[in-house]
Motif scaffolding. Structure first.
Motif, PDB file in Angstrom:
ATOM      1  N   UNK A 195       0.987  -1.232   0.031  1.00 23.93           N
ATOM      2  CA  UNK A 195      -0.141  -0.100   0.162  1.00 23.93           C
ATOM      3  C   UNK A 195       0.863   0.920   0.076  1.00 23.93           C
ATOM      4  N   UNK A 196       1.799   0.973   0.228  1.00 23.16           N
ATOM      5  CA  UNK A 196       2.885   2.515   0.795  1.00 23.16           C
ATOM      6  C   UNK A 196       3.704   2.806  -0.467  1.00 23.16           C
ATOM      7  N   UNK A 197       4.044   1.342  -1.048  1.00 25.69           N
ATOM      8  CA  UNK A 197       4.676   1.922  -2.533  1.00 25.69           C
ATOM      9  C   UNK A 197       3.649   2.173  -3.871  1.00 25.69           C
ATOM     10  N   UNK A 241     -10.807   4.285  -2.297  1.00 24.58           N
ATOM     11  CA  UNK A 241     -10.916   5.377  -1.526  1.00 24.58           C
ATOM     12  C   UNK A 241     -10.985   6.714  -2.841  1.00 24.58           C
ATOM     13  N   UNK A 242     -11.818   7.679  -2.364  1.00 21.93           N
ATOM     14  CA  UNK A 242     -12.092   8.589  -2.959  1.00 21.93           C
ATOM     15  C   UNK A 242     -12.083  10.207  -1.200  1.00 21.93           C
ATOM     16  N   UNK A 303      -4.216   9.045   6.330  1.00 24.37           N
ATOM     17  CA  UNK A 303      -5.943   8.312   6.011  1.00 24.37           C
ATOM     18  C   UNK A 303      -5.362   6.643   5.759  1.00 24.37           C
ATOM     19  N   UNK A 304      -5.610   5.467   5.741  1.00 22.29           N
ATOM     20  CA  UNK A 304      -5.814   4.566   5.185  1.00 22.29           C
ATOM     21  C   UNK A 304      -6.873   3.579   5.565  1.00 22.29           C
ATOM     22  N   UNK A 305      -7.472   2.767   3.954  1.00 27.41           N
ATOM     23  CA  UNK A 305      -8.398   2.138   4.061  1.00 27.41           C
ATOM     24  C   UNK A 305      -7.824   0.375   4.030  1.00 27.41           C
ATOM     25  N   UNK A 314      -3.464   3.895   1.437  1.00 29.28           N
ATOM     26  CA  UNK A 314      -2.944   5.464   2.098  1.00 29.28           C
ATOM     27  C   UNK A 314      -2.316   6.633   1.582  1.00 29.28           C
ATOM     28  N   UNK A 315      -3.838   7.300   1.926  1.00 28.84           N
ATOM     29  CA  UNK A 315      -3.328   9.060   1.026  1.00 28.84           C
ATOM     30  C   UNK A 315      -2.905   9.645   2.473  1.00 28.84           C
TER      31      UNK A 315
END
Length: 514
Positions: A195-197, A241-242, A303-305, A314-315
Motif C-alpha cells: 500500500x505504501x509503495x 478510496x475517494x 488516511x488508510x483504508x 494510504x493517502x
C-alpha cells in the motif's frame, strides 16, 4: 587411339589421355612394342677397358674408370648410353595435379602452423590470467563494496508487502527512500507494505499495476558508496478510496477543527493517523470526521483504508494554517456572541502590539506590556452575524490579522421574519448594497470549500429552466452535514461579495430533498 575413360581420340604415341589424363599404355606393353619395332643393331666389338684407341688422345676410362675388379654388365651400359626418346609423352595433367597437391600441402602446413600458434597463445593467456586473477580479485574486493540484491513478496500482519534483501560482505549500511538500514551479518532487510509503495509510486493516479524502482545506496568504511537498483511490479489493486473533503488533499484552516469526508467500500476499515474510525462508515461507505487542527503551519493526517481482497490504500491530507510572525488569538469561540450592540473580545498578542478593528470600538484597545493580553469592545449593529477583522501592528514586523464573526443573539422566529427575498443580479452588481441585511433564498449546493468549525460552500440559486448558474458564497459556523447536489434553504446576513459572488453569513441552513 580412343581413351577408354572419356572417349577422347589420342595419337598412337600418347601414353596418357591429353583430356582426362587416363593412362593408355602400361610400361610392359610399351617395352614389348618398342622392342618389336626397333631393328636389331649389329654388335660392335667394344675395346677393352684400359686400352686406348689408335689416333685418339682422350682417355676412354672417363667417365667410367673402375678398379680392375669392377664389373659393368651390358644392361647397365645400355642404360647409361641410352638416348632419350623425344616422341615419349609425359603425363601433363598428372603433372599439374602433382603441383596442385604440393600447393595444397603447403597451404595445409601454413594453416596448421597458424592454428598451433593461436592455441599456444590462447593457453598462455589463460595461464597468465589465472595466475594474476587472485591478486586482482583481492585488490577489487578491497577497493569497492561488493553487494547483491534479492526481492520477495511477503505479508505484514496479513497485508501484502515486499522484502528487499541486500547481501554485502563489506557494506555497513543501506540507504533507501531517506531511510537507513544497518547491515547485520552481511545482510540488510528492508520491508515495505504494498500500500505504501503503491501510494508512493502511483503519484495519486489509479493504476492496476505499478512498476517500483528503488535506488539503494550501500555505504562502507573508507570505501566509495555503491549503487544498486531494485525493480519489481505491484499487481494487487488498492482498496477504493475517494477524498471528498478536501478533494485535493490540502486545505487552509481557520478554526480549531476541520471535517474530513471520504468514501470507501462498505465494510472497509478506515484509519486516521492510526485511529480506527470504521464505525463511522455508513452503508454507502461514506465517512465524516472532525479532527482537531494544532496551531502549527502544516499538519499531516494519514488516511488508510483496508478492504478485503485489496491492498491497503494510504493517502495523506495536509491541513495548513496561515503563518504569523507573532501571535494574535482570541479567547472566545467564534462566532463571538453578544446580547446587545457591544461585543467584548479578549485575547493575546505581542506585548508591544497596537490593535485596530474593522468595527467601531468603545475605546482604544489596551495591550498588557508584559503578557500581551488585551480586551476590546466592538459594535455590532446588525441582528445575526457581523464580520470583524482585528489587526495587530508591531514595529519592524509583519502585521498579524484575525478574521472573526460577531453574533448578535436573537430567536429563530425573530431572525427569520426579518428576511428579505434575494435579488441576485442586484446584490452581485452592488457589493456595498444592503450589507447586514437578512436574506432568504433556496438553491442547490454546488461546491464545498470547507467543513468543520466553519463551513464554506457555494449555492446555485438559478431556476431550473436551463439558465446559467447564479452562485452565492455561503459561510456557516454551526454543525452542518451537506454534500454537493443537496437542496437547501438559507437565512443569513449579506456582507459584500466574495470573488464576484454575493457573500452570505448563514445563521440557519435547512436541507430538504424536494
Amino acid at each position: 587411339m580412343l581413351c577408354p575413360s572419356c572417349g577422347t581420340k589420342n595419337n598412337y604415341y600418347h601414353r596418357y589421355c591429353y583430356n582426362c589424363g587416363y593412362r593408355l599404355i602400361n610400361d610392359q606393353e610399351e617395352i614389348k612394342s618398342h622392342e618389336e619395332e626397333q631393328p636389331q643393331k649389329p654388335e660392335v666389338e667394344q675395346p677393352s677397358i684400359g686400352e686406348k684407341t689408335a689416333g685418339q688422345d682422350f682417355d676412354l676410362d672417363f667417365p667410367f674408370k673402375a678398379d680392375k675388379e669392377s664389373v659393368w654388365d651390358d644392361e647397365t651400359l645400355d642404360w647409361l648410353f641410352e638416348e632419350p626418346d623425344y616422341t615419349q609423352q609425359f603425363p601433363l595433367r598428372r603433372h599439374r595435379k602433382d603441383k596442385g597437391s604440393l600447393l595444397a600441402k603447403r597451404t595445409a602446413k601454413i594453416c596448421t602452423t597458424i592454428i598451433v600458434l593461436a592455441v599456444v597463445l590462447f593457453i598462455s593467456h589463460i595461464i597468465v590470467d589465472q595466475i594474476s586473477r587472485p591478486d586482482s580479485k583481492t585488490a577489487s574486493h578491497g577497493s569497492r563494496i561488493m553487494a547483491s540484491t534479492f526481492v520477495e513478496a511477503t505479508t505484514i500482519d496479513g497485508k501484502p508487502a515486499h522484502r528487499i534483501i541486500v547481501n554485502t560482505s563489506n557494506g555497513e549500511k543501506v540507504e533507501v527512500l531517506d531511510n537507513v538500514y544497518p547491515v547485520i551479518d552481511g545482510k540488510a532487510e528492508i520491508i515495505y507494505e504494498d500500500a505504501f509503495l503503491y501510494s508512493y509510486f502511483s503519484q495519486g493516479q489509479q493504476k492496476d499495476t505499478i512498476v517500483v524502482q528503488l535506488d539503494l545506496t550501500i555505504h562502507g568504511n573508507d570505501l566509495p558508496e555503491a549503487k544498486e537498483r531494485v525493480t519489481f511490479t505491484l499487481n494487487t489493486p488498492l482498496a477504493p478510496l475517494t477524498l471528498i473533503h478536501p478533494a485535493s488533499g490540502e486545505a487552509m484552516v481557520e478554526g480549531k477543527r476541520y471535517r474530513i469526508i471520504l468514501k470507501a467500500e462498505p465494510g472497509s476499515q478506515v484509519f486516521i493517523n492510526g485511529n480506527n474510525y470504521s464505525d463511522l462508515v455508513d452503508q454507502e461507505g461514506k465517512l465524516e470526521k472532525d479532527v482537531e487542527v494544532p496551531d502549527t503551519p502544516e499538519n499531516i493526517y494519514e488516511i488508510r483504508v483496508s478492504t478485503r481482497g485489496y491492498a491497503d490504500h494510504i493517502r495523506n491530507i495536509v491541513l495548513r494554517r496561515e503563518i504569523k510572525e507573532f501571535p494574535l488569538t482570541v479567547n472566545q469561540p467564534i462566532p463571538v456572541q453578544t446580547t446587545d450592540q457591544w461585543a467584548k473580545i479578549t485575547g493575546t498578542t505581542h506585548p508591544q502590539a497596537v490593535l485596530e478593528s474593522s468595527l467601531e470600538t468603545r475605546s482604544q484597545p489596551m495591550v498588557d506590556p508584559e503578557t500581551g493580553n488585551f480586551t476590546l469592545y466592538v459594535k455590532a449593529d446588525a441582528l445575526g452575524y457581523t464580520p470583524c477583522t482585528i489587526t495587530a501592528h508591531v514595529e519592524g514586523k509583519k502585521d498579524s490579522k484575525l478574521n472573526l464573526v460577531i453574533e448578535r443573539l436573537s430567536s429563530e422566529s425573530e431572525y427569520t421574519t426579518r428576511a428579505w427575498a434575494l435579488n441576485y443580479e442586484e446584490l452581485k452588481s452592488n457589493p456595498d448594497l444592503h450589507n447586514g441585511r437578512i436574506f432568504v433564498f433556496e438553491g442547490v449546493v454546488k461546491d464545498i470549500i470547507a467543513l468543520g468549525d466553519k463551513s464554506a460552500f457555494t449555492v446555485d440559486v438559478s431556476s431550473d429552466n436551463g439558465s446559467s448558474a447564479q452562485l452565492v458564497y455561503v459561510e456557516h459556523w454551526n454543525s452542518l452535514s451537506i454534500s454537493s447536489g443537496n437542496k437547501v434553504k438559507i437565512f443569513g446576513n449579506r456582507w459584500g461579495n466574495y470573488e464576484d459572488m454575493p457573500h452570505i453569513l448563514a445563521k440557519y441552513v435547512y436541507r430538504y430533498d424536494s
